[in-house]
Design a protein around this motif. Structure first.
Motif, PDB file in Angstrom:
ATOM      1  N   ASP A  13       0.439  -0.474   0.170  1.00 20.79           N
ATOM      2  CA  ASP A  13      -0.467   0.015   0.093  1.00 20.79           C
ATOM      3  C   ASP A  13       0.894   0.933  -0.292  1.00 20.79           C
ATOM      4  O   ASP A  13       1.466   1.473   1.413  1.00 20.79           O
ATOM      5  CB  ASP A  13      -0.887  -0.283   1.097  1.00 20.79           C
ATOM      6  N   THR A  14       1.486   1.837  -1.308  1.00 21.82           N
ATOM      7  CA  THR A  14       2.505   2.693  -1.534  1.00 21.82           C
ATOM      8  C   THR A  14       1.759   4.022  -0.449  1.00 21.82           C
ATOM      9  O   THR A  14       2.237   4.944  -0.396  1.00 21.82           O
ATOM     10  CB  THR A  14       2.302   3.027  -2.613  1.00 21.82           C
ATOM     11  N   ALA A  15      -0.322   4.568   0.019  1.00 27.23           N
ATOM     12  CA  ALA A  15       0.057   5.546  -0.333  1.00 27.23           C
ATOM     13  C   ALA A  15      -0.473   5.550   1.409  1.00 27.23           C
ATOM     14  O   ALA A  15       0.238   6.707   2.289  1.00 27.23           O
ATOM     15  CB  ALA A  15      -1.724   6.043  -0.236  1.00 27.23           C
ATOM     16  N   LYS A  16      -0.012   4.386   1.955  1.00 28.67           N
ATOM     17  CA  LYS A  16      -0.092   3.923   3.416  1.00 28.67           C
ATOM     18  C   LYS A  16       2.026   3.985   4.028  1.00 28.67           C
ATOM     19  O   LYS A  16       1.970   4.746   4.691  1.00 28.67           O
ATOM     20  CB  LYS A  16      -0.116   2.892   4.172  1.00 28.67           C
ATOM     21  N   ALA A  17       2.584   3.641   3.341  1.00 33.22           N
ATOM     22  CA  ALA A  17       3.927   3.498   3.170  1.00 33.22           C
ATOM     23  C   ALA A  17       4.629   5.254   3.615  1.00 33.22           C
ATOM     24  O   ALA A  17       4.818   6.024   3.789  1.00 33.22           O
ATOM     25  CB  ALA A  17       4.649   3.034   1.968  1.00 33.22           C
ATOM     26  N   VAL A  18       3.764   6.251   2.346  1.00 30.76           N
ATOM     27  CA  VAL A  18       4.523   7.271   2.507  1.00 30.76           C
ATOM     28  C   VAL A  18       3.863   8.225   3.289  1.00 30.76           C
ATOM     29  O   VAL A  18       3.867   9.394   4.142  1.00 30.76           O
ATOM     30  CB  VAL A  18       3.296   8.070   1.612  1.00 30.76           C
ATOM     31  N   ASP A  19       2.797   7.444   3.992  1.00 32.76           N
ATOM     32  CA  ASP A  19       2.099   8.050   5.839  1.00 32.76           C
ATOM     33  C   ASP A  19       3.246   7.838   6.443  1.00 32.76           C
ATOM     34  O   ASP A  19       3.700   8.733   7.592  1.00 32.76           O
ATOM     35  CB  ASP A  19       1.539   7.470   6.121  1.00 32.76           C
ATOM     36  N   TRP A  20       3.641   6.653   6.678  1.00 33.59           N
ATOM     37  CA  TRP A  20       4.657   6.333   7.502  1.00 33.59           C
ATOM     38  C   TRP A  20       6.192   7.570   7.623  1.00 33.59           C
ATOM     39  O   TRP A  20       6.689   7.842   8.357  1.00 33.59           O
ATOM     40  CB  TRP A  20       5.232   5.172   7.747  1.00 33.59           C
ATOM     41  N   PHE A  21       6.377   7.327   5.822  1.00 36.66           N
ATOM     42  CA  PHE A  21       7.209   7.967   5.901  1.00 36.66           C
ATOM     43  C   PHE A  21       7.479   9.531   5.999  1.00 36.66           C
ATOM     44  O   PHE A  21       8.125   9.751   6.744  1.00 36.66           O
ATOM     45  CB  PHE A  21       8.323   7.844   4.195  1.00 36.66           C
ATOM     46  N   THR A  22       6.693   9.960   5.864  1.00 34.50           N
ATOM     47  CA  THR A  22       6.031  11.281   6.189  1.00 34.50           C
ATOM     48  C   THR A  22       6.550  11.692   7.794  1.00 34.50           C
ATOM     49  O   THR A  22       6.811  12.230   8.027  1.00 34.50           O
ATOM     50  CB  THR A  22       5.102  11.492   5.521  1.00 34.50           C
ATOM     51  N   GLN A  23       6.349  10.879   8.510  1.00 31.95           N
ATOM     52  CA  GLN A  23       5.762  10.936   9.988  1.00 31.95           C
ATOM     53  C   GLN A  23       7.117  10.800  10.499  1.00 31.95           C
ATOM     54  O   GLN A  23       7.875  11.533  11.110  1.00 31.95           O
ATOM     55  CB  GLN A  23       4.820   9.452  10.455  1.00 31.95           C
ATOM     56  N   SER A  24       7.898   9.642  10.134  1.00 34.41           N
ATOM     57  CA  SER A  24       9.564   9.228  10.128  1.00 34.41           C
ATOM     58  C   SER A  24      10.306  10.959   9.803  1.00 34.41           C
ATOM     59  O   SER A  24      10.955  11.313  10.355  1.00 34.41           O
ATOM     60  CB  SER A  24      10.034   8.770   9.532  1.00 34.41           C
ATOM     61  N   ALA A  25      10.187  11.343   8.526  1.00 35.17           N
ATOM     62  CA  ALA A  25      10.469  12.019   7.861  1.00 35.17           C
ATOM     63  C   ALA A  25      10.476  13.728   8.208  1.00 35.17           C
ATOM     64  O   ALA A  25      11.631  14.634   8.498  1.00 35.17           O
ATOM     65  CB  ALA A  25      10.433  12.445   6.399  1.00 35.17           C
ATOM     66  N   GLU A  26       9.200  13.657   9.249  1.00 39.78           N
ATOM     67  CA  GLU A  26       9.436  15.479   9.840  1.00 39.78           C
ATOM     68  C   GLU A  26       9.765  14.975  11.299  1.00 39.78           C
ATOM     69  O   GLU A  26       9.795  16.566  11.230  1.00 39.78           O
ATOM     70  CB  GLU A  26       7.890  15.277  10.118  1.00 39.78           C
ATOM     71  N   ALA A  27      10.168  13.635  11.295  1.00 37.96           N
ATOM     72  CA  ALA A  27      10.933  13.969  12.718  1.00 37.96           C
ATOM     73  C   ALA A  27      12.488  14.261  12.237  1.00 37.96           C
ATOM     74  O   ALA A  27      13.265  13.585  13.060  1.00 37.96           O
ATOM     75  CB  ALA A  27      10.206  12.519  13.571  1.00 37.96           C
ATOM     76  N   ASP A  28      12.949  14.453  11.036  1.00 35.66           N
ATOM     77  CA  ASP A  28      13.692  14.225  10.205  1.00 35.66           C
ATOM     78  C   ASP A  28      14.860  13.384  10.781  1.00 35.66           C
ATOM     79  O   ASP A  28      16.245  13.012  10.460  1.00 35.66           O
ATOM     80  CB  ASP A  28      15.068  15.151  11.671  1.00 35.66           C
ATOM     81  N   ASN A  29      14.078  12.120  10.103  1.00 37.47           N
ATOM     82  CA  ASN A  29      15.216  10.739   9.859  1.00 37.47           C
ATOM     83  C   ASN A  29      15.387  11.057   8.406  1.00 37.47           C
ATOM     84  O   ASN A  29      14.647  11.439   6.983  1.00 37.47           O
ATOM     85  CB  ASN A  29      13.856   9.365  10.274  1.00 37.47           C
TER      86      ASN A  29
END
Length: 367
Positions: A232-248
Motif C-alpha cells: 500500500d504505497t499511500a500508507k507507506a508515504v504516510d509512515w515515511f512522512t511521519q518519520s521524515a518530519e521527525a528528521d529521519n
C-alpha cells in the motif's frame, strides 16, 4: 536481460559492449575520474619497481581489477526494468538505536559505561553485565533493553535470540519505544526461533505511536515492499512522512524518491527536491549525489540508479577503510601497502617511505 545470468561474463557480446559503454560514461564523472586517476598513479608506482616504461592507462571498462563495476551496472539495469524502489540503508545497522536513552537510571548508566569501556579488564566488564542482569530482573526497563541488546549483539554475552526476545519484551511492555522498535525488528527477522511478523508489526506501530522515527520508517518500507503487509504505497508515504518530519534522513530520502518517480502517487518534482535537500543536509550521500546531477541524467529511474552506482563504485575502489576524499570516494589501500613492501625490500626502513606517500591529488589527501 532475463534470458541470461545477471553477470557480465555470461552476457552476449552486444550486451557486454553496452555495459562497457555505460562504465566508460561513468568514468567521465569527475568523482570517478579523479579516483581512477589516483588508483592508476599508485599502480604505476608499484609497476615502476619492475618495469622502466609506465603501463598504458586503460579505460575503466577494460581494467580487470574493476570487473565488479560492470556487474553493478547490470544489477541496476535490472532494477530499472522491474521498477524496483530500493532504500539504500545498508549502513543503518547500529545507527538506529541510541547508545544512551533519556530517563535512564544512574545505576544503569554507570553499568553501561563499564560494559562499553574496552580499556577495562574483561572480568570487570563481565561483573558489570551480571549486575546489569540483576538490575533488569528488578524491573529497570533501560537495563532490560540493554541486556537484550547484549544477548543480541554480544560480545560479552553469547548471542541468544530467545533471551534477547525475553528482555526486549519486558522493556517494551514498560512502554520504552526504543525497546519496542528493537523487538519489532527482531520479530520480523529471519531467525526461526523468534520470527513472528504480526507481533513484529504490532510492536513497530506501538513504537511509532510514541514518536520513534525508525519504527515509522520501517513500517513505511514494509507497506512499500508488500513482503509482510499488503502493499500500500499511500500508507507507506504516510509512515515515511511521519518519520521524515521527525528528521529521519532515510525517510526523507525515500519520500524524495517516491515523489520523483510518481510510483503509486502523484509525481511532484518540487516535493522531491525538498526532501532530497533535507536528507542531504543530514549527510545522506545518495540524496546529495542526486541533487548534484539532477540536470544531467534522465529519466528519474536512471538518476536514482546512478546514486546507487556511484556509492557502490566507491566501495569497490575503497577495498579497505580509507581516508575520505572531498568527493566521498576512496583510493585502494592495497596499492599503498604494496609500495611500502617493495621499498622495505629495497632496504628502506619501515617508516621512511611515509612522507613520499603523503600526496594530495585533486583535493584527496592520502596517508
Amino acid at each position: 536481460m532475463t534470458a541470461y545470468k545477471k553477470s557480465y561474463g555470461y552476457l552476449p557480446k552486444p550486451v557486454k559492449k553496452t555495459v562497457d559503454e555505460i562504465v566508460d560514461k561513468l568514468e567521465e564523472l569527475s568523482e570517478v575520474c579523479e579516483c581512477y586517476e589516483q588508483w592508476c598513479a599508485l599502480q604505476n608506482e608499484v609497476d615502476s619497481y619492475y618495469h622502466d616504461k609506465p603501463k598504458e592507462k586503460k579505460k575503466l571498462s577494460q581494467e580487470k581489477e574493476f570487473r565488479q563495476i560492470k556487474n553493478a551496472v547490470i544489477q541496476e539495469a535490472e532494477r530499472i526494468r522491474l521498477g524496483d524502489i530500493t532504500s539504500e540503508d545498508a549502513d543503518l545497522t547500529g545507527y538506529d538505536e541510541p547508545e544512551q536513552l533519556w530517563g535512564e537510571s544512574y545505576d544503569c548508566w554507570e553499568l553501561r559505561q563499564i560494559i562499553r569501556d574496552e580499556h577495562l579488564s574483561l572480568a570487570d566488564r563481565d561483573s558489570a553485565v551480571e549486575e546489569l542482569e540483576r538490575l533488569a530482573e528488578r524491573g529497570d526497563a533501560h537495563a532490560q533493553f540493554l541486556i537484550g541488546q547484549l544477548y543480541r549483539d554480544g560480545p560479552l554475552l553469547i548471542p541468544d535470540s530467545r533471551r534477547t526476545k525475553h528482555w526486549l519484551v519486558q522493556a517494551a511492555k514498560q512502554n520504552l519505544p526504543e525497546a519496542q522498535y528493537a523487538l519489532g525488528k527482531l520479530l520480523l527477522s529471519d531467525d526461526p526461533e523468534v520470527r513472528d511478523p504480526d507481533e513484529g508489526i504490532r510492536w513497530l506501530k506501538e513504537a511509532a505511536a510514541q514518536g520513534n522515527s525508525w519504527a515509522a520508517y520501517w513500517l513505511g518500507k514494509e507497506y512499500l515492499t508488500g513482503e509482510v503487509l499488503t502493499k500500500d504505497t499511500a500508507k507507506a508515504v504516510d509512515w515515511f512522512t511521519q518519520s521524515a518530519e521527525a528528521d529521519n534522513q532515510y525517510a526523507q530520502y525515500m519520500l524524495g524518491k517516491l515523489y520523483l518517480t510518481g510510483q503509486g502517487m502523484t509525481h511532484d518534482q518540487t516535493q522531491a527536491i525538498d526532501w532530497f535537500s533535507r536528507s542531504a543536509a543530514q549527510g545522506n550521500q545518495y540524496a546529495q549525489f542526486f541533487l548534484e546531477h539532477q540536470d544531467d541524467l534522465r529519466p528519474p529511474s536512471v538518476m536514482l540508479a546512478a546514486t546507487r552506482l556511484l556509492y557502490h563504485m566507491s566501495r569497490i575502489f575503497e577495498n579497505h577503510v580509507l581516508p575520505h576524499s572531498s568527493t566521498g570516494l576512496h583510493v585502494d589501500r592495497k596499492l599503498r601497502r604494496k609500495i611500502q613492501e617493495k621499498k622495505i625490500a629495497m632496504g628502506h626502513k619501515p617508516d621512511d617511505h611515509e612522507e613520499e606517500l603523503i600526496q594530495t591529488w585533486g583535493g584527496m589527501t592520502m596517508k
